[in-house]
Design an enzyme around this catalytic site. Structure first.
Site, PDB file in Angstrom:
ATOM      1  CG  ASP A   1      -1.932   1.139   1.166  1.00  0.00           C
ATOM      2  OD1 ASP A   1      -2.718   1.182   0.199  1.00  0.00           O
ATOM      3  OD2 ASP A   1      -1.935   1.988   2.065  1.00  0.00           O
TER       4      ASP A   1
ATOM      5  CD  GLU B   1      -1.911   6.113   3.112  1.00  0.00           C
ATOM      6  OE1 GLU B   1      -2.592   6.988   2.548  1.00  0.00           O
ATOM      7  OE2 GLU B   1      -2.385   5.039   3.520  1.00  0.00           O
TER       8      GLU B   1
ATOM      9  CG  HIS C   1      -6.461   6.053   5.193  1.00  0.00           C
ATOM     10  ND1 HIS C   1      -6.860   5.509   3.992  1.00  0.00           N
ATOM     11  CD2 HIS C   1      -7.599   6.310   5.873  1.00  0.00           C
ATOM     12  CE1 HIS C   1      -8.185   5.452   3.944  1.00  0.00           C
ATOM     13  NE2 HIS C   1      -8.650   5.944   5.082  1.00  0.00           N
TER      14      HIS C   1
ATOM     15  CG  ASP D   1      -4.404   1.307   5.237  1.00  0.00           C
ATOM     16  OD1 ASP D   1      -4.780   1.185   6.413  1.00  0.00           O
ATOM     17  OD2 ASP D   1      -4.665   2.298   4.533  1.00  0.00           O
TER      18      ASP D   1
END
Length: 242
Positions: free
Chosen positions: A7, A9, A152, A157
């Site tokens: 994942d 960001e 998040h 995640d």
């Protein structure tokens, strides 16, 4: 079989507008079990965070200002993911951003050339058509504990997505994917691991549902489109009879 659940960001939602990756989080599974290896880095994007992105991640320009740039972590990142099957939720988003970073750093390969990519969002849409298939929605549907996901974070995640992926593909759970804490005070407390019991759940039709089902069958019989006989001894009170 080596899987890497990944994942990212980012500073915003549009790679075309020059938004950048600010965190990469990866969790390794070997033979569908956590190996204990993970890769996580915060990155200096050389631009400001959008207000919305900062709000959902808790990341600030000040926090990211002294972090390494993508080119500085490129070698370890490529070494960690190369040859693995990448498990990503909404893969087009993360792969697009990471490919842009690879191009910017002068790397000759793209992520999908180094790895096979599996998109869990596409898997979920096929399995649960017409339903919400965000990571939070899948956690609720598959009884994966995500109560510690207050913000998040790429590594957090990725840990949660690992459980979701295994639940969608085999029902395996309770991975205890506890990763070391990063050096940021706002980081959610994930050191206790991720736990999910997922007991077998049996849901029976209630009286209203059975009545609606009977009315639908009656309408289909009148139209000549019902495959079930009017009296079917194989079913009684909504339950199959051996």
């Amino acid at each position: 079989m080596r899987l890497v659940v990944l994942d990212t960001e980012t500073t915003g939602l549009s790679v075309e507008k020059g938004h950048r990756v600010v965190e990469i989080g990866c969790v390794e599974l070997v033979e569908r079990r956590p190996s204990g290896r993970h890769f996580q880095r915060y990155l200096n994007p050389d631009r400001s965070m959008d207000a919305g992105a900062s709000e959902v991640t808790g990341l600030t320009d000040e926090f990211l200002s002294d972090k390494p740039r993508f080119a500085e972590v490129l070698g370890p990142f490529v070494e960690f993911v190369r040859g693995a099957e990448l498990i990503i939720h909404n893969a087009a988003f993360d792969v697009g951003f990471l490919n842009a970073e690879l191009v910017r750093a002068g790397w000759p390969e793209r992520l999908d050339q180094m790895c096979q990519v599996t998109d869990t969002l596409a898997m979920a849409r096929e399995r649960y058509p017409g339903q919400r298939n965000s990571l939070d929605a899948l956690c609720k549907r598959l009884d994966v504990n995500n109560q510690h996901r207050t913000l998040h974070g790429a590594l957090l995640d990725a840990e949660i997505l690992a459980e979701v992926y295994l639940a969608m593909t085999s029902g395996q759970g309770a991975l205890e994917l506890a990763a070391p804490m990063a050096d940021r005070s706002r980081q959610p407390k994930v050191g206790q691991g991720i736990r999910s019991t997922r007991p077998l759940r049996i849901e029976k039709a209630d009286e209203a549902e059975l009545e609606r089902h009977a009315m639908q069958l009656a309408a289909m019989r009148r139209a000549g489109a019902c495959l079930w006989p009017e009296a079917d001894d194989r079913f009684h009170d909504g339950q199959a009879v051996a």
